[in-house]
Design an enzyme around this catalytic site. Structure first.
Site, PDB file in Angstrom:
ATOM      1  N   HIS A  91      51.404 -16.446  48.104  1.00  0.00           N
ATOM      2  CA  HIS A  91      50.305 -17.294  48.584  1.00  0.00           C
ATOM      3  C   HIS A  91      49.013 -17.027  47.810  1.00  0.00           C
ATOM      4  CE1 HIS A  91      48.633 -20.270  51.170  1.00  0.00           C
ATOM      5  NE2 HIS A  91      47.528 -19.540  51.229  1.00  0.00           N
ATOM      6  N   TYR A 140      45.623 -19.255  45.639  1.00  0.00           N
ATOM      7  CA  TYR A 140      44.150 -19.182  45.592  1.00  0.00           C
ATOM      8  C   TYR A 140      43.665 -18.787  44.199  1.00  0.00           C
ATOM      9  CZ  TYR A 140      44.337 -19.953  50.510  1.00  0.00           C
ATOM     10  OH  TYR A 140      44.584 -20.534  51.724  1.00  0.00           O
ATOM     11  N   HIS A 154      53.983 -30.789  50.143  1.00  0.00           N
ATOM     12  CA  HIS A 154      52.685 -30.144  50.438  1.00  0.00           C
ATOM     13  C   HIS A 154      52.107 -29.503  49.189  1.00  0.00           C
ATOM     14  CE1 HIS A 154      49.675 -27.453  51.995  1.00  0.00           C
ATOM     15  NE2 HIS A 154      50.353 -26.411  51.541  1.00  0.00           N
ATOM     16  N   PHE A 155      52.950 -28.686  48.473  1.00  0.00           N
ATOM     17  CA  PHE A 155      52.283 -27.979  47.368  1.00  0.00           C
ATOM     18  C   PHE A 155      52.076 -28.868  46.143  1.00  0.00           C
ATOM     19  CE2 PHE A 155      55.941 -27.282  44.746  1.00  0.00           C
ATOM     20  CZ  PHE A 155      56.994 -26.824  45.533  1.00  0.00           C
ATOM     21  N   HIS A 156      52.846 -29.988  46.067  1.00  0.00           N
ATOM     22  CA  HIS A 156      52.503 -30.926  44.982  1.00  0.00           C
ATOM     23  C   HIS A 156      51.156 -31.584  45.277  1.00  0.00           C
ATOM     24  CE1 HIS A 156      56.667 -30.499  43.586  1.00  0.00           C
ATOM     25  NE2 HIS A 156      56.225 -31.009  42.456  1.00  0.00           N
ATOM     26  N   ARG A 187      65.564 -28.887  50.783  1.00  0.00           N
ATOM     27  CA  ARG A 187      64.770 -28.642  49.568  1.00  0.00           C
ATOM     28  C   ARG A 187      65.695 -28.265  48.416  1.00  0.00           C
ATOM     29  NH1 ARG A 187      59.813 -24.253  49.343  1.00  0.00           N
ATOM     30  NH2 ARG A 187      59.284 -24.687  47.192  1.00  0.00           N
ATOM     31  N   ARG A 188      65.238 -28.598  47.190  1.00  0.00           N
ATOM     32  CA  ARG A 188      65.889 -28.159  45.947  1.00  0.00           C
ATOM     33  C   ARG A 188      67.302 -28.710  45.788  1.00  0.00           C
ATOM     34  NH1 ARG A 188      63.067 -22.859  47.554  1.00  0.00           N
ATOM     35  NH2 ARG A 188      61.256 -22.815  46.174  1.00  0.00           N
TER      36      ARG A 188
END
Lengths: 544, 193, 277, 66
Positions: free
Chosen positions: A215, A219, A366-368, A429-430
């Protein structure tokens, strides 16, 4: 002209040069997952491509970009030549060499283990050595940022460190601490196995060590985007930064709270109790604070600029903002993407609610949206901002740059919103390919096709971005390029509280917090007397 | 927080404090919003027993087939001596064993999974039954399916080149149709295959 | 800025106080309040809550459920020692032992004798495991059980080394060049089954373990194998007459295949997947 | 323009970008960042409402966890 501009330019060129093909891989993967026809439709090729796409987009591209941006800040904000520039070049070479070492086995289909390391699944040893070399290269940058930061403070006792330098040094320090997690996993657990010295690996410990990086690396990527929010956008919008102090507090909060939240990636793992999972969930709520602070501070900054340009009424200032400025447009689009992106994050981190969407396409979307959207759109804007100053040539067109940013914005939304919905509908996923003859999967066909449309827009946008930068590099040189300059706050502080001008205190707090929140979760593996899992390699790397 | 924020700077103009006071009020508002969400999480966690899985149980992944709870004959649906229902799966490279399991609706079911090779994961349909399966550890998750039907149970963690075809199914039958099992009997197929 | 040391320390003190407060709150909820109400039979005691939150309670384990009679598929365990022994065979010594193996395994293999596989090119670990299974009786075959019991594990390794060095079936390294028509878009159901699998029925892709383009320890490469033998073994796995696949992957999958699919899969692999587009 | 402290922006004055005067900025802020507060508050409000909706309507209805 900027000092050591070639150093920053080399980093940015290397970063964007591997970013462009990686977007192409991303589009091919979207096509593979959709019902549409696609060339070379081979699941093994998908997993190799996903490993390359992930490794480039998560390790190579952002790390190189941030290092280049960091050097540019250090030189311009501190107004002095970079100390240890040849070390910086050495770090750069290591990063490039490491990337090639990692990408070679992937291209050969010998390390299709994706980019988040799934011990006991083990890939080709060169992949891990490559990733380790990239990390070592990035530590050169961490050291140089700290050295230049400390040197400037010694020469200017009592003076506030420029906000941009303070922020990028927080970013370097954060990366320095958090990379220890994944690095120790690679060095102490995975490399011995892939080199054939050991043949078993503790998957639980490996996943926990990796979660220390998983995580905080987000940041590490996000902070440079916030540096542009706080120090490059205000003057582009024609205003001043609403609060310099609140910016420093936000960056300090990131530094302290980014690492002890990593176990929100392990909520659904069997190797941890629910106690520490809740502790990490609560601390993730705290780490949402600096983003919420930044949203307000930056919107206020935009309001100051808008009103200074004559905007009237409650929201009249929005129209008055210079929307043809790429930096201003990108910050607004980033904030718009941050809303749905942050929303997804709030759901992922809410302890038991994670069970609804863990390892579904919701997480990928979400992370895209939040990295590919918010962060990358700011990297592009920073690219436009730095290019004239690093190449000595003006940007050929701001209009095309704005069109490109709009394309990236819409492409990212069109790609990720259907993807979120598919995740909620239970898309695992994946998966390389989906069997659309299954009615349960066929329901998601139109969503996957919409995502492809988004992907096409994104690739066009990336190509346009590359075109604008490349053409600008070939334009004729101009002397009137202004140097990199930083925004003034509404109330620029003459002195800043010592705790907001240095990191010793926060390092102590950070280490204490990490010890408290990761001490037992990592320590338990040493007295759990569990059996390690035998290694499994997909492509028989273990010749004995 | 006071001394930190109101560094009065050069001329100590009133706006100096208003900027910091607004920021502080915003910080406080955001803290309350996050606190509210946290309160909801904790409240439902307590009242509805909403907790991620919490049993750390280790097992030797290399000898699952020789002895222990996950030998092949012990997999599938079992009714324990105390009447509770346990559903044991092995998640292995590229299939769940058993590939199809029958469970009664509306009863508490204990899912127990482990893996002999690499990390897998599973979720059942669009329910909250969702967990990782890590070799060397046993995943112990409670579930309750109110509505009968066939739920797909895909592997949701990359486990190799066959990951995209790895999916089991859980058939939930109404409670009365669920055959009464003796403790040593197991259901490992779905009958209507 | 009132840079007096009083405020310097007090703000730092404030930060530490806030942090300890947050951490204390998170531990209070995480280790005391939340786990207390997780028990199905009412709230736990403080100690049980702490144990539960640390994960030291293993609820499912204490069930001591009555187990059906134990049936062990194979006594092979892929530990490093076993792998090292299986891979450490001497091909020359193996060739000497293989003289009487070739009585059946060379001439017969060319014919369509369904119960005699081609051994040339077979993976060492596969040969070693099958011989050990014949010895331990987890795989049943009249002649093979007797032969296996007369040999030592080192012999198994040597014979395995010899046959692995023989040209015949290609070694499965798990790699393959990217090639189109390997997904569900392929109109030919057979190729879909081999390269993409059939998740609707829960059937994994054959190639993901047997290759080309997939490797699993103990799974033989099937290309150029004796077609009748492959069909017969698939049948045996489906009916359970052959049950030495560790953790039941083959029995689980073979049971889902239709007889026609078994036949066409066997002949496709026997022809070396050559004619598959 | 009043004497400005530049160190918090950049070490050398010429690295501080020319921007509106401080009084212009304060003028823009004379009745506070009302627009920003409204936008940020609605955004966070929407996030909170959306989160609550998701929690109670989508999440809790999908059955027990762990």
């Amino acid at each position: 002209m900027e000092r050591s501009r070639l150093l920053s330019l080399a980093h940015l060129w290397a970063a964007f040069l591997c970013f462009l093909p990686a977007t192409g891989l991303g589009l091919w993967q979207l096509l593979m997952r959709s019902p549409l026809p696609v060339p070379v439709d081979d699941p093994n090729a998908y997993y190799a491509s996903l490993t390359a796409h992930g490794s480039i987009m998560a390790y190579v591209f952002p790390t190189l970009f941030i290092m280049g941006f960091g050097y540019a800040i250090a030189v311009s904000a501190l107004g002095r030549p970079l100390r240890g520039e040849n070390w910086a070049w050495a770090g750069f070479v290591l990063c490039v060499v490491g990337s090639l070492m990692a990408l070679a086995p992937i291209a050969g289909g010998r390390s299709s283990i994706l980019y988040t390391f799934y011990p006991p699944m083990v890939g080709n040893v060169w992949y891990y050595l490559g990733v380790a070399v990239v990390i070592i290269g990035s530590y050169f940058w961490v050291a140089l940022m700290l050295i230049n930061f400390a040197a400037w403070k010694r020469e200017n006792p009592g003076k506030p460190v420029p906000l941009a330098m303070f922020a990028i040094t927080t970013c370097a320090l954060l990366w320095g601490w958090t990379a220890l997690g994944a690095t120790s996993e690679v060095v102490f657990q995975i490399l011995p196995v892939s080199l054939g010295w050991r043949h078993t690996i503790d998957a639980g410990l490996a996943r926990t060590l990796f979660s220390m990086t998983l995580h905080a690396i987000v940041y590490f990527w996000l902070i440079p985007a916030y540096v542009a929010f706080y120090t490059l956008m205000p003057q582009a919008a024609g205003g001043r930064l609403y609060s310099d102090t609140m910016g420093r507090i936000a960056f300090v909060l990131f530094l302290v709270f980014s690492i002890p939240v990593g176990m929100h990636h392990l909520f659904m793992d069997p190797e941890h109790g629910s106690g520490f999972k809740f502790v990490h969930s609560l601390l993730t709520f705290i780490v949402a604070l600096p983003t919420l602070l930044t949203v307000f501070t930056i919107t206020a900054t935009l309001e100051i600029a808008g009103r200074a340009r004559g905007g009237k009424g409650l929201l009249g200032w929005i129209r008055a903002l210079p929307w043809n400025e790429p930096m201003v447009l990108s910050v607004a689009l980033a904030l718009l993407l941050l809303a749905p992106g942050g929303f997804g994050g709030l759901i992922n981190m809410s302890y038991a609610m994670n069970a609804m969407i863990h390892n579904t396409s919701w997480v990928t979307a979400h992370f895209h949206l939040i990295f590919g959207g918010v962060v990358v759109i700011m990297y592009m804007a920073i690219g436009y901002e730095l290019w004239p100053r690093l190449t000595g040539r003006p940007l050929i067109t701001k209009r095309a740059a704005c069109v490109q940013l709009w394309l990236w914005f819409w492409g990212m939304l069109i790609m990720t919103v259907p993807w979120h919905i598919a995740g909620l509908m239970g898309q695992p996923r994946r998966y390389a390919i989906f069997d659309y003859t299954d009615p349960g999967v066929a329901k998601m066909a139109w969503l996957d096709i919409l995502s492809v449309v988004g992907g096409v827009i994104l690739v066009c946008s990336a190509a346009l971005f590359f075109y604008v930068l490349a053409r600008s590099s070939l334009a004729s040189a101009a002397e009137s390029i202004s140097p990199i300059r930083y925004a003034l706050a509404v109330n620029p502080p003459a002195r800043v509280h010592p705790l907001l001008n240095g990191f010793m205190f926060w390092n102590v707090l950070l280490l204490a917090l990490v010890l408290i929140t990761y001490g037992y979760p990592v320590g338990q593996f040493f007295f759990l007397h569990n059996q390690d899992a035998p290694e499994h390699s997909l492509t028989r790397e273990m010749k004995r | 927080m006071a001394e930190l924020l109101n560094n009065e700077g050069a001329s100590g103009l009133i706006p100096e404090e208003t900027v910091e006071r607004t920021e502080r009020r915003w910080l406080f508002a955001m803290a309350t919003v996050l606190g509210l969400m946290l309160a909801v999480v904790v409240f439902t966690g307590v009242t509805q027993m909403m907790n991620p899985l919490s049993d750390v149980e280790t097992i030797n992944p290399a000898t699952l087939h020789l002895q222990g709870e996950f030998v092949e004959s012990n997999l599938g649906t079992a009714v324990e001596t105390d009447g509770s229902i346990t559903l044991r799966f092995l998640a292995e490279q590229y299939t769940f064993v058993p590939q199809c399991a029958v469970v009664p609706a509306g009863t508490l079911i204990r899912f127990r999974l482990t893996s002999p090779d690499v990390t897998h994961g599973f979720f059942v349909g669009t329910t909250n039954t969702n967990a990782m399966v890590v070799p060397g550890y046993v995943t112990n998750v409670m579930a309750r399916f109110e509505h009968p039907g066939t739920y797909t149970m895909p592997c949701d963690e990359f486990c190799g080149f066959g990951h995209h075809a790895m999916a089991a199914s859980v058939v939930v039958v109404p409670k009365e149709q669920f055959t009464k099992l003796r403790p040593e009997e197991r259901i490992t197929t779905c009958g209507a295959q | 800025m009132s840079a007096g040391n009083g405020s310097g320390r007090s703000w730092g003190f404030f930060a530490v106080a806030m942090l300890t407060g947050v951490v204390a709150l998170s531990f209070g909820f995480g280790f005391v309040l939340l786990p207390k109400y997780q028990g199905t039979q009412g709230p736990y005691s403080a100690k049980d809550s702490l144990y539960h939150a640390l994960g030291l309670h293993t609820h499912g384990k204490e069930l001591g459920s009555v187990q059906p009679p134990l049936k062990v598929p194979t006594y092979i365990v892929w530990t490093d020692a076993t792998i090292r022994q299986a891979m450490g065979g001497d091909a020359k010594r193996g060739e000497f032992i293989a003289l009487n193996c070739n009585a059946c395994h060379v001439e017969q293999a060319k014919s369509t004798e369904p119960w005699i596989p081609i051994l040339a090119g077979l993976d060492r670990l596969v040969t070693y495991k099958q011989l050990d299974d014949f010895r331990s009786g987890t795989r049943l075959s009249g002649p093979m059980s007797a032969i296996a019991q007369s040999l030592t594990p080192q012999d198994y390794a040597d014979v395995a080394a010899y046959y692995a060095s023989q040209p015949g079936m290609p070694e499965n390294t798990g790699e393959r060049m990217p090639h189109s028509h390997r997904t569900y878009r392929n109109p030919d159901p057979l190729q879909r089954l081999i390269f993409a699998g059939d998740p609707k029925r829960g059937i994994a892709a054959c190639a993901s373990c047997h290759g080309p383009g997939g490797y699993l320890i103990g799974a033989p490469a099937l290309t150029n194998q004796n077609a009748a033998y492959l069909g017969q073994q698939l049948q045996a796995f489906a009916q359970g007459t052959r049950a030495n696949d560790m953790n039941m992957p083959m029995r689980t999958i073979a049971r889902l295949l239709t007889p026609e699919e078994m036949k066409s899969l066997a002949s496709a692999y026997a022809k070396g997947l050559a004619e598959l587009q | 323009m009043e004497e400005e402290h530049h160190y918090s922006s950049a070490s050398e004055p010429e690295r501080v970008s020319p921007s509106i005067s401080r009084s212009a900025a304060l003028e823009a802020l004379k009745n506070g960042p009302r627009g920003a507060l409204v936008i940020a508050a609605t955004a966070v409000g929407l996030l909170l409402v959306g989160w609550l909706l998701f929690y109670f309507v989508v999440f809790l209805t999908r059955g027990a966890v762990g």
